[in-house]
Design a protein around this motif. Structure first.
Motif, short mmCIF file in Angstrom:
data_model
loop_
_atom_site.label_atom_id
_atom_site.label_comp_id
_atom_site.label_asym_id
_atom_site.label_seq_id
_atom_site.Cartn_x
_atom_site.Cartn_y
_atom_site.Cartn_z
N THR A 79 0.85 -1.18 0.00
CA THR A 79 0.00 0.00 0.00
C THR A 79 0.89 1.23 0.00
O THR A 79 2.00 1.22 0.54
CB THR A 79 -0.98 0.02 1.19
OG1 THR A 79 -1.89 1.11 1.03
CG2 THR A 79 -0.27 0.14 2.51
N VAL A 81 0.66 5.87 -1.06
CA VAL A 81 -0.15 7.03 -1.46
C VAL A 81 0.60 7.79 -2.54
O VAL A 81 1.78 8.10 -2.39
CB VAL A 81 -0.44 7.98 -0.26
CG1 VAL A 81 -1.19 9.22 -0.71
CG2 VAL A 81 -1.23 7.25 0.82
N ARG A 86 -4.89 6.61 -2.04
CA ARG A 86 -4.38 5.45 -1.31
C ARG A 86 -4.52 4.27 -2.27
O ARG A 86 -5.61 3.99 -2.76
CB ARG A 86 -5.20 5.20 -0.04
CG ARG A 86 -5.03 3.83 0.59
CD ARG A 86 -3.66 3.55 1.13
NE ARG A 86 -3.33 4.43 2.22
CZ ARG A 86 -2.12 4.50 2.77
NH1 ARG A 86 -1.14 3.74 2.32
NH2 ARG A 86 -1.87 5.34 3.74
N ILE A 104 -8.43 9.96 -1.30
CA ILE A 104 -8.59 10.35 0.10
C ILE A 104 -9.64 11.45 0.24
O ILE A 104 -10.49 11.40 1.13
CB ILE A 104 -7.23 10.74 0.69
CG1 ILE A 104 -6.33 9.50 0.69
CG2 ILE A 104 -7.38 11.32 2.09
CD1 ILE A 104 -4.87 9.76 0.95
N PRO A 155 -8.78 4.30 5.39
CA PRO A 155 -7.49 3.78 4.94
C PRO A 155 -6.34 4.09 5.89
O PRO A 155 -5.20 3.73 5.62
CB PRO A 155 -7.29 4.49 3.60
CG PRO A 155 -7.96 5.80 3.80
CD PRO A 155 -9.14 5.53 4.69
#
Length: 158
Positions: A79, A81, A86, A104, A155
Motif C-alpha cells: 500500500t 499514497v 491510497r 482520500i 485507509p
C-alpha cells in the motif's frame, strides 16, 4: 521488509508457489512499470503475512461492497499514497491481482480492480464480472475488470 519490484528483470521471487508464477510476476512487474512511469514511484511489495492490515482492508472492502471472499491464498501485498490516492495491491497464489484505488478527498473516484494473469481461469467468486483483455510485454495477455466503491473505508490503518 519490502522488496522493490524490478520491471527490467522480472523475478518470480515471492510468487513461486503460484501455478502461473511467471505470468503473475510479469503482471506485478507491469504494475511496477506503470507506477514508475506515471508517478515516479518505486513499487515495493512484502509477504502477505507481513502486510496483514493491507490484505484485511482489501478483503473488507470486497466483502462489504460485493459479498466477495477470495478463496486463493494471498502471497504479497503493498500500500502507498500517490497524488492523494491510497493504493493497495494484493497478489494471490491463483494468479489474481486485486488493487484498490481510494482517493482520500474525492469519494467519487474510488474503485477495486481485478487482473487475471495469463493462464489462470476466472475464479468462481468473480464469474459475474466481464473481463476486458489487454496485451503487455511483461505479462502477456492480462484480463481486467473493476467496480466502483460506494462505501467509506478508513485507509488510515493500512
Amino acid at each position: 521488509m519490502a522488496d522493490v519490484v524490478d520491471f527490467q528483470t522480472v523475478s518470480t521471487e515471492g510468487l513461486e508457489s503460484s501455478p502461473v508464477a511467471e505470468a503473475l510476476a510479469g503482471l506485478r512487474a507491469n504494475e511496477a512499470r506503470y507506477f514508475k512511469n506515471k508517478y515516479d514511484y518505486v513499487f515495493t511489495v512484502e509477504p502477505a503475512d507481513e502486510a496483514k492490515s493491507v490484505v484485511d482492508w482489501v478483503s473488507g472492502i470486497l466483502a462489504k461492497e460485493r459479498d466477495i471472499v477470495i478463496s486463493s491464498r494471498p502471497l504479497e501485498a503493498t500500500t502507498f499514497v500517490v497524488e492523494d490516492i491510497r493504493i493497495a495491491y494484493v497478489f494471490y497464489e491463483s494468479g489474481l491481482s486485486i488493487n484498490v484505488m481510494y482517493t482520500i478527498e474525492d469519494a467519487s473516484k474510488r474503485a477495486v480492480g481485478f487482473k487475471l494473469s495469463e493462464g489462470m481461469d476466472v475464479p468462481a467468486e468473480l464469474d459475474s464480472f466481464k473481463f476486458a483483455r489487454q496485451k503487455s510485454k511483461l505479462a502477456g495477455t492480462i484480463r481486467g475488470s473493476y467496480f466502483v466503491i460506494k462505501g467509506e473505508y478508513d485507509p488510515s490503518g493500512v
